[in-house]
Motif scaffolding. Sequence first.
Motif, PDB file in Angstrom:
ATOM      1  N   VAL A  89       3.715 -12.058  -4.526  1.00 42.83           N
ATOM      2  CA  VAL A  89       3.062 -10.946  -3.849  1.00 42.83           C
ATOM      3  C   VAL A  89       2.566  -9.972  -4.898  1.00 42.83           C
ATOM      4  O   VAL A  89       3.317  -9.580  -5.795  1.00 42.83           O
ATOM      5  CB  VAL A  89       4.024 -10.231  -2.874  1.00 42.83           C
ATOM      6  N   GLU A  90       1.317  -9.592  -4.779  1.00 39.46           N
ATOM      7  CA  GLU A  90       0.720  -8.626  -5.700  1.00 39.46           C
ATOM      8  C   GLU A  90       0.438  -7.336  -4.937  1.00 39.46           C
ATOM      9  O   GLU A  90      -0.210  -7.350  -3.886  1.00 39.46           O
ATOM     10  CB  GLU A  90      -0.567  -9.180  -6.297  1.00 39.46           C
ATOM     11  N   LEU A  91       0.940  -6.204  -5.461  1.00 40.16           N
ATOM     12  CA  LEU A  91       0.770  -4.912  -4.805  1.00 40.16           C
ATOM     13  C   LEU A  91       0.220  -3.896  -5.787  1.00 40.16           C
ATOM     14  O   LEU A  91       0.568  -3.910  -6.973  1.00 40.16           O
ATOM     15  CB  LEU A  91       2.098  -4.400  -4.247  1.00 40.16           C
ATOM     16  N   ALA A  92      -0.608  -3.004  -5.287  1.00 40.90           N
ATOM     17  CA  ALA A  92      -1.083  -1.887  -6.091  1.00 40.90           C
ATOM     18  C   ALA A  92       0.026  -0.846  -6.210  1.00 40.90           C
ATOM     19  O   ALA A  92       0.986  -0.830  -5.430  1.00 40.90           O
ATOM     20  CB  ALA A  92      -2.322  -1.267  -5.442  1.00 40.90           C
ATOM     21  N   ALA A  93      -0.116   0.032  -7.206  1.00 41.30           N
ATOM     22  CA  ALA A  93       0.914   1.052  -7.449  1.00 41.30           C
ATOM     23  C   ALA A  93       1.107   1.941  -6.229  1.00 41.30           C
ATOM     24  O   ALA A  93       2.230   2.340  -5.902  1.00 41.30           O
ATOM     25  CB  ALA A  93       0.537   1.893  -8.665  1.00 41.30           C
ATOM     26  N   GLU A  94       0.018   2.251  -5.507  1.00 41.53           N
ATOM     27  CA  GLU A  94       0.128   3.096  -4.324  1.00 41.53           C
ATOM     28  C   GLU A  94       0.942   2.413  -3.231  1.00 41.53           C
ATOM     29  O   GLU A  94       1.753   3.043  -2.551  1.00 41.53           O
ATOM     30  CB  GLU A  94      -1.267   3.449  -3.796  1.00 41.53           C
ATOM     31  N   SER A  95       0.759   1.115  -3.073  1.00 40.49           N
ATOM     32  CA  SER A  95       1.502   0.368  -2.056  1.00 40.49           C
ATOM     33  C   SER A  95       2.978   0.279  -2.411  1.00 40.49           C
ATOM     34  O   SER A  95       3.842   0.349  -1.537  1.00 40.49           O
ATOM     35  CB  SER A  95       0.909  -1.040  -1.895  1.00 40.49           C
ATOM     36  N   ILE A  96       3.271   0.120  -3.691  1.00 44.80           N
ATOM     37  CA  ILE A  96       4.669   0.054  -4.135  1.00 44.80           C
ATOM     38  C   ILE A  96       5.379   1.362  -3.828  1.00 44.80           C
ATOM     39  O   ILE A  96       6.519   1.388  -3.355  1.00 44.80           O
ATOM     40  CB  ILE A  96       4.726  -0.268  -5.640  1.00 44.80           C
ATOM     41  N   LYS A 126       5.403  -9.307 -13.852  1.00 45.39           N
ATOM     42  CA  LYS A 126       4.483  -8.393 -14.522  1.00 45.39           C
ATOM     43  C   LYS A 126       4.186  -7.260 -13.559  1.00 45.39           C
ATOM     44  O   LYS A 126       4.483  -7.356 -12.366  1.00 45.39           O
ATOM     45  CB  LYS A 126       3.224  -9.090 -15.001  1.00 45.39           C
ATOM     46  N   SER A 127       3.615  -6.200 -14.060  1.00 48.66           N
ATOM     47  CA  SER A 127       3.470  -4.994 -13.256  1.00 48.66           C
ATOM     48  C   SER A 127       2.755  -5.277 -11.942  1.00 48.66           C
ATOM     49  O   SER A 127       1.628  -5.778 -11.916  1.00 48.66           O
ATOM     50  CB  SER A 127       2.695  -3.937 -14.043  1.00 48.66           C
ATOM     51  N   GLY A 128       3.439  -4.957 -10.825  1.00 49.41           N
ATOM     52  CA  GLY A 128       2.862  -5.122  -9.507  1.00 49.41           C
ATOM     53  C   GLY A 128       2.868  -6.538  -8.980  1.00 49.41           C
ATOM     54  O   GLY A 128       2.357  -6.790  -7.891  1.00 49.41           O
ATOM     55  N   HIS A 129       3.436  -7.494  -9.710  1.00 50.39           N
ATOM     56  CA  HIS A 129       3.477  -8.895  -9.300  1.00 50.39           C
ATOM     57  C   HIS A 129       4.938  -9.304  -9.100  1.00 50.39           C
ATOM     58  O   HIS A 129       5.743  -9.239 -10.045  1.00 50.39           O
ATOM     59  CB  HIS A 129       2.824  -9.809 -10.333  1.00 50.39           C
ATOM     60  N   PHE A 130       5.266  -9.740  -7.883  1.00 53.56           N
ATOM     61  CA  PHE A 130       6.645 -10.042  -7.517  1.00 53.56           C
ATOM     62  C   PHE A 130       6.739 -11.492  -7.058  1.00 53.56           C
ATOM     63  O   PHE A 130       6.027 -11.907  -6.137  1.00 53.56           O
ATOM     64  CB  PHE A 130       7.122  -9.111  -6.400  1.00 53.56           C
ATOM     65  N   ARG A 131       7.621 -12.246  -7.708  1.00 50.07           N
ATOM     66  CA  ARG A 131       7.812 -13.647  -7.365  1.00 50.07           C
ATOM     67  C   ARG A 131       9.147 -13.836  -6.657  1.00 50.07           C
ATOM     68  O   ARG A 131      10.190 -13.346  -7.109  1.00 50.07           O
ATOM     69  CB  ARG A 131       7.774 -14.523  -8.615  1.00 50.07           C
ATOM     70  N   GLN A 132       9.131 -14.549  -5.548  1.00 50.45           N
ATOM     71  CA  GLN A 132      10.365 -14.892  -4.849  1.00 50.45           C
ATOM     72  C   GLN A 132      11.062 -16.013  -5.613  1.00 50.45           C
ATOM     73  O   GLN A 132      10.518 -17.103  -5.770  1.00 50.45           O
ATOM     74  CB  GLN A 132      10.060 -15.323  -3.416  1.00 50.45           C
ATOM     75  N   THR A 133      12.262 -15.721  -6.111  1.00 48.67           N
ATOM     76  CA  THR A 133      12.975 -16.643  -6.993  1.00 48.67           C
ATOM     77  C   THR A 133      14.341 -16.977  -6.409  1.00 48.67           C
ATOM     78  O   THR A 133      15.081 -16.090  -5.994  1.00 48.67           O
ATOM     79  CB  THR A 133      13.149 -16.008  -8.387  1.00 48.67           C
ATOM     80  N   GLY A 187      13.473  -2.705  -0.971  1.00 53.43           N
ATOM     81  CA  GLY A 187      12.122  -3.046  -0.544  1.00 53.43           C
ATOM     82  C   GLY A 187      11.851  -4.531  -0.498  1.00 53.43           C
ATOM     83  O   GLY A 187      10.709  -4.943  -0.279  1.00 53.43           O
ATOM     84  N   ALA A 188      12.883  -5.370  -0.689  1.00 55.26           N
ATOM     85  CA  ALA A 188      12.680  -6.816  -0.663  1.00 55.26           C
ATOM     86  C   ALA A 188      12.229  -7.281   0.722  1.00 55.26           C
ATOM     87  O   ALA A 188      11.449  -8.227   0.841  1.00 55.26           O
ATOM     88  CB  ALA A 188      13.965  -7.539  -1.072  1.00 55.26           C
ATOM     89  N   PHE A 189      12.701  -6.617   1.768  1.00 59.71           N
ATOM     90  CA  PHE A 189      12.296  -7.009   3.116  1.00 59.71           C
ATOM     91  C   PHE A 189      10.791  -6.836   3.294  1.00 59.71           C
ATOM     92  O   PHE A 189      10.121  -7.671   3.917  1.00 59.71           O
ATOM     93  CB  PHE A 189      13.046  -6.171   4.155  1.00 59.71           C
ATOM     94  N   TYR A 190      10.244  -5.757   2.746  1.00 59.26           N
ATOM     95  CA  TYR A 190       8.798  -5.522   2.834  1.00 59.26           C
ATOM     96  C   TYR A 190       8.029  -6.627   2.116  1.00 59.26           C
ATOM     97  O   TYR A 190       7.038  -7.151   2.630  1.00 59.26           O
ATOM     98  CB  TYR A 190       8.464  -4.154   2.244  1.00 59.26           C
ATOM     99  N   LEU A 191       8.507  -6.997   0.928  1.00 59.29           N
ATOM    100  CA  LEU A 191       7.842  -8.063   0.183  1.00 59.29           C
ATOM    101  C   LEU A 191       7.932  -9.393   0.927  1.00 59.29           C
ATOM    102  O   LEU A 191       6.988 -10.183   0.939  1.00 59.29           O
ATOM    103  CB  LEU A 191       8.462  -8.186  -1.205  1.00 59.29           C
ATOM    104  N   GLY A 192       9.088  -9.641   1.550  1.00 56.68           N
ATOM    105  CA  GLY A 192       9.226 -10.864   2.331  1.00 56.68           C
ATOM    106  C   GLY A 192       8.248 -10.905   3.499  1.00 56.68           C
ATOM    107  O   GLY A 192       7.685 -11.959   3.819  1.00 56.68           O
ATOM    108  N   ALA A 193       8.033  -9.753   4.146  1.00 56.52           N
ATOM    109  CA  ALA A 193       7.076  -9.696   5.247  1.00 56.52           C
ATOM    110  C   ALA A 193       5.659  -9.931   4.753  1.00 56.52           C
ATOM    111  O   ALA A 193       4.869 -10.629   5.406  1.00 56.52           O
ATOM    112  CB  ALA A 193       7.182  -8.342   5.954  1.00 56.52           C
ATOM    113  N   GLU A 194       5.323  -9.380   3.582  1.00 53.88           N
ATOM    114  CA  GLU A 194       4.000  -9.596   3.021  1.00 53.88           C
ATOM    115  C   GLU A 194       3.794 -11.071   2.673  1.00 53.88           C
ATOM    116  O   GLU A 194       2.722 -11.631   2.898  1.00 53.88           O
ATOM    117  CB  GLU A 194       3.824  -8.723   1.773  1.00 53.88           C
ATOM    118  N   LEU A 195       4.832 -11.687   2.146  1.00 56.11           N
ATOM    119  CA  LEU A 195       4.732 -13.100   1.793  1.00 56.11           C
ATOM    120  C   LEU A 195       4.563 -13.962   3.043  1.00 56.11           C
ATOM    121  O   LEU A 195       3.823 -14.948   3.042  1.00 56.11           O
ATOM    122  CB  LEU A 195       5.988 -13.521   1.027  1.00 56.11           C
TER     123      LEU A 195
END
Length: 407
Positions: free
Chosen positions: A73-80, A356-363, A390-398
């Motif tokens: 999941v890639e997010l902008a700084a504002e979204s984070i 990397k900045s703003g890039h989150f990988r589910q591992t 905030g992992a739940f939010y990232l999971g929903a985005e994924l």
Amino acid sequence: MKRVRAIPLSMIGFGAAVLLTAALTSLDATGQHTHDESDHGDSREAGLDAHDDHDVTASGQADHGEESGGGVVELAAESIQAADIHVTTLKAEVLPEIISAPGEIQLDEYRSADVTPLIDALVIKRHARLGDEVTAGQPLITLASIEVAAAQGELRIVANEWQRVRRLGKGVVSAKRFVQARVAYEQGRLKLRAYGLDNKQINAVVTRRMTVALGQFQLNAPVSGTVLHDDFRVGQRIKAGHGLFLIADERRVWVEANLPPHQADHIDIGVPARVNIGGQWHEGKVIQKHNLLDEQTRTVRVRIAVTPGGEHHHAGEFVQVTIAARADGAKPTLAVPESALMQDEEGNWTVFVEFKSGHFRQTRVHRGTTRGQKIAISGIAEGTPVVTKGAFYLGAELAKIGFGRSP
């Protein structure tokens, strides 16, 4: 393609030469066509393999990162910032042992006060009732006392003398008279103070601006809080030391747990604790530990300060307590809070790694023992930046990305 032996045209006729040339041309074209079909087939197979081997990011592009795992999941700084996502660099730590024990709610004695008369008196008027919220200095009760009336009269006399001596000054009156007048005035104030009058009431006696009859006085709330006890009636004669009111600030309470000495020895002041009150867990911390054993239970009392929010709980209520204790000899391990762990579609436990900045990988990780509010994990290296909130939010985005790719 088969090799064709060249034949000199001089050895064959012109018509045969034309036929031979056409055959060679057709054979060459057929071979080239067959070669193209083979190349396209190989390319399609390679494309399918490549698609299966790489993760798909939020933008739909194939991810060629070094780490393996789930989607990205890639997010902008504002979204984070809006999603309140927190990233923590994992460090190995020794997880505490968790001790469970029954406990009992008590009033925070540092935020509680008894209101008692310091002299025999008659109840004239009530200003507060059971359950009222009062503030420090607020009048609670009006009492009347013959002794207070005498002390008020004495103060007026010595106050007049002290004011006269002060106006005359040391140059007119003797030093002895000056000191005697001052001491008598201060003693008169202290006497009323000992009877329970505050400075405002005492000053009213001195300035003759009393709002109540001579001999009457008020007892005020020494602390802010709730009136939990009021044991009197209007017109009742109260003895000195009789408890009129109990006031306590119930926004914070104490919980006392009785522990065996070998467990109490591993608990330090200031360590976190949790208290289950009425089926809800509340955060707290250990503030005191008794040095003496209870003579009856042969246990050590451990006191926990808890802020139960807007709820009011009663002293004497039994609760369940968990306390973080030192785990002597335990090995350091990586650990995350429960909020960092998610399950993927196959039921595996995962965390989101910011590679990397703003890039989150589910591992994927291996979930270990739960100790308090931390859970031991393995499968990633120390120093890895992991989303702990905030992992739940990232999971929903994924999940939304996956739905977008569904046929």
